[in-house]
Design a protein around this motif. Structure first.
Motif, mmCIF file in Angstrom:
data_model
loop_
_atom_site.group_PDB
_atom_site.id
_atom_site.type_symbol
_atom_site.label_atom_id
_atom_site.label_comp_id
_atom_site.label_asym_id
_atom_site.label_seq_id
_atom_site.Cartn_x
_atom_site.Cartn_y
_atom_site.Cartn_z
ATOM 1 N N THR A 191 0.896 -1.100 0.151
ATOM 2 C CA THR A 191 -0.089 -0.817 -0.193
ATOM 3 C C THR A 191 0.334 0.962 -0.442
ATOM 4 O OG1 THR A 191 -1.276 -1.023 1.000
ATOM 5 C CG2 THR A 191 -1.973 1.170 0.509
ATOM 6 N N TRP A 192 0.506 2.751 -1.063
ATOM 7 C CA TRP A 192 1.792 3.698 -0.994
ATOM 8 C C TRP A 192 0.514 4.463 -1.052
ATOM 9 C CZ3 TRP A 192 0.288 0.252 -4.751
ATOM 10 C CH2 TRP A 192 -0.198 0.375 -6.597
ATOM 11 N N PRO A 193 1.113 5.649 -0.907
ATOM 12 C CA PRO A 193 1.150 7.485 -0.642
ATOM 13 C C PRO A 193 0.272 7.372 -2.460
ATOM 14 C CG PRO A 193 2.771 7.275 0.382
ATOM 15 C CD PRO A 193 2.609 5.478 -0.339
ATOM 16 N N VAL A 194 -1.338 7.948 -2.884
ATOM 17 C CA VAL A 194 -1.772 8.796 -3.711
ATOM 18 C C VAL A 194 -0.422 9.295 -4.035
ATOM 19 C CG1 VAL A 194 -4.050 7.914 -3.387
ATOM 20 C CG2 VAL A 194 -2.990 10.177 -2.651
ATOM 21 N N GLY A 195 -0.095 9.982 -5.442
ATOM 22 C CA GLY A 195 1.018 10.993 -5.869
ATOM 23 C C GLY A 195 2.383 9.893 -5.831
ATOM 24 N N GLU A 196 2.764 8.612 -4.795
ATOM 25 C CA GLU A 196 3.759 8.414 -5.304
ATOM 26 C C GLU A 196 3.431 7.227 -5.631
ATOM 27 O OE1 GLU A 196 5.715 8.642 -0.995
ATOM 28 O OE2 GLU A 196 4.571 11.108 -0.934
ATOM 29 N N PRO A 197 5.547 6.952 -6.381
ATOM 30 C CA PRO A 197 4.737 5.476 -7.234
ATOM 31 C C PRO A 197 5.282 4.555 -5.611
ATOM 32 C CG PRO A 197 7.253 6.678 -6.613
ATOM 33 C CD PRO A 197 6.568 7.424 -6.725
ATOM 34 N N ALA A 222 -8.722 1.294 12.475
ATOM 35 C CA ALA A 222 -8.191 0.629 11.320
ATOM 36 C C ALA A 222 -8.005 1.108 9.723
ATOM 37 C CB ALA A 222 -7.960 -0.721 11.186
ATOM 38 N N GLU A 223 -9.864 1.521 9.210
ATOM 39 C CA GLU A 223 -9.830 1.822 7.900
ATOM 40 C C GLU A 223 -9.631 3.816 8.178
ATOM 41 O OE1 GLU A 223 -12.922 -1.088 5.787
ATOM 42 O OE2 GLU A 223 -13.617 0.916 7.230
ATOM 43 N N LEU A 224 -9.488 4.043 9.035
ATOM 44 C CA LEU A 224 -9.538 5.848 8.436
ATOM 45 C C LEU A 224 -7.617 5.699 8.829
ATOM 46 C CD1 LEU A 224 -11.670 7.527 11.267
ATOM 47 C CD2 LEU A 224 -12.335 7.517 8.844
ATOM 48 N N ARG A 225 -6.810 5.041 9.724
ATOM 49 C CA ARG A 225 -5.082 5.053 10.177
ATOM 50 C C ARG A 225 -5.138 4.981 8.774
ATOM 51 N NH1 ARG A 225 -1.478 2.254 10.054
ATOM 52 N NH2 ARG A 225 -2.344 0.044 9.944
ATOM 53 N N LEU A 226 -5.080 3.879 8.254
ATOM 54 C CA LEU A 226 -4.699 3.755 6.500
ATOM 55 C C LEU A 226 -5.201 4.903 6.123
ATOM 56 C CD1 LEU A 226 -5.876 -0.669 6.311
ATOM 57 C CD2 LEU A 226 -3.498 0.593 5.854
ATOM 58 N N ILE A 227 -6.239 4.722 5.372
ATOM 59 C CA ILE A 227 -6.332 6.466 4.932
ATOM 60 C C ILE A 227 -6.170 7.674 4.715
ATOM 61 C CG2 ILE A 227 -8.295 7.853 3.941
ATOM 62 C CD1 ILE A 227 -10.759 5.903 4.526
ATOM 63 N N ARG A 228 -5.591 8.491 6.675
ATOM 64 C CA ARG A 228 -4.969 9.275 6.711
ATOM 65 C C ARG A 228 -3.747 9.136 7.035
ATOM 66 N NH1 ARG A 228 -9.006 10.494 11.161
ATOM 67 N NH2 ARG A 228 -11.713 11.230 10.142
ATOM 68 N N THR A 229 -3.176 8.238 6.748
ATOM 69 C CA THR A 229 -1.177 8.260 7.423
ATOM 70 C C THR A 229 -1.099 7.128 6.414
ATOM 71 O OG1 THR A 229 -1.708 6.119 9.364
ATOM 72 C CG2 THR A 229 -2.237 8.184 10.006
ATOM 73 N N ALA A 250 -1.716 13.495 2.873
ATOM 74 C CA ALA A 250 -1.727 14.991 2.549
ATOM 75 C C ALA A 250 -3.087 15.330 2.796
ATOM 76 C CB ALA A 250 -0.966 15.247 0.779
ATOM 77 N N GLY A 251 -4.230 14.635 2.391
ATOM 78 C CA GLY A 251 -6.143 14.888 2.804
ATOM 79 C C GLY A 251 -6.470 15.143 1.813
ATOM 80 N N HIS A 252 -5.459 14.112 0.031
ATOM 81 C CA HIS A 252 -6.268 15.305 -1.628
ATOM 82 C C HIS A 252 -7.557 15.254 -1.902
ATOM 83 C CE1 HIS A 252 -1.907 15.940 -2.688
ATOM 84 N NE2 HIS A 252 -1.724 14.657 -2.062
ATOM 85 N N ARG A 253 -8.019 13.728 -0.807
ATOM 86 C CA ARG A 253 -9.208 13.694 -0.706
ATOM 87 C C ARG A 253 -10.858 14.645 -0.371
ATOM 88 N NH1 ARG A 253 -6.560 11.524 3.730
ATOM 89 N NH2 ARG A 253 -7.927 12.384 5.506
#
Length: 251
Positions: A61-67, A230-237, A242-245
């Motif tokens: 699992t990797w952050p949006v906007g990054e490879p 747990a889902e909130l932690r994955l989404i946010r961290t 960066a909170g693009h959503r």
């Protein structure tokens, strides 16, 4: 942890579209669907294949906007067609217009030869909708998008698939429509769009008012489920630190 935002509820609703899909390619189009697909694989759909948006299949699992930090395979454009024709893909697209049977326009608003607005073009929508599961994401639910009749049919809805016969209907499956107000599906023998759940803070009347056709609405419509801690932690961290959503679905 603070209460979930509307964007985070939408992320989870999009993720649910891929629940139980197994080892197929998830193709999210848009920021919130991308976060949702990565959340689904990180939690309840671990066998999903995810690309980096180009030609590599990412691991973990990797952050949006990054490879992705690690790549497990290559998926060049020509191989996408093999996945499409074999049904091993589930795309979530963004319609310019959608009607009660799931016919979708992503090409042009108005007269095709003199359009008021030119959109993406028909692109792969016909093949997608008759070959493998499709879902849709609408960040701004309105009568301009949820229309009585689309100006140009790009993605095939249930009525047209049935009229075309087995060549179109055999693998045709519209899984979910997720908007910033609620979740929808196409049950029953006539496959008219039904309101499945209402996001916290929205109402059935608000959704009806923002829809240009009569929705199928059951007597008791539940609230869309909230993200787990747990889902909130994955989404946010992890997935969208960066909170693009929040740019796609404002707080």
């Amino acid at each position: 942890m603070t209460a979930s935002t509307r964007a985070e509820v939408c992320v989870v609703a999009c993720a649910e579209a891929w629940r139980g899909d197994g080892e197929i390619l998830a193709s999210p189009i848009g920021l919130v669907p991308t976060v949702g697909a990565r959340l689904a694989r990180a939690t309840f759909s671990p066998d999903l294949l995810l690309t980096d948006g180009e030609a590599s299949l990412g691991v973990g699992t990797w952050p949006v906007g990054e490879p992705p930090a690690q790549v497990e395979g290559v998926l060049p454009f020509r191989q996408i067609f093999e996945l499409i024709w074999s049904g091993r893909r589930h795309v979530m697209m963004g319609p310019g217009q959608i009607d009660r049977y799931g016919n979708v326009n992503i090409s042009a608003i108005g007269d095709f030869h003199r359009p008021k607005v030119a959109l993406l073009g028909v692109r792969g929508a016909p093949g997608n909708t008759v070959s493998h599961p499709c879902s849709y994401w609408v960040p701004r639910h309105s009568r301009r998008i949820f229309v009585e009749r689309v100006d140009l049919v790009c993605g095939i809805g249930y009525d047209r698939a049935a009229a075309a016969g087995p060549s179109a209907s055999r693998y045709h499956q519209l899984r979910r429509v997720v908007s910033n107000l609620g979740v929808f599906d196409f049950p029953g023998p006539d496959h008219r769009m039904r309101l499945v759940s209402v996001h916290p803070g929205a109402t059935v009347d608000q959704i009806r008012e923002a829809t240009g056709f009569d929705l199928q609405v059951d007597a008791d419509v539940p609230q869309t489920r909230l993200p787990t801690p747990a889902e909130l932690r994955l989404i946010r961290t992890v997935i969208d630190p960066a909170g693009h959503r929040d740019a796609e679905v404002p707080r």
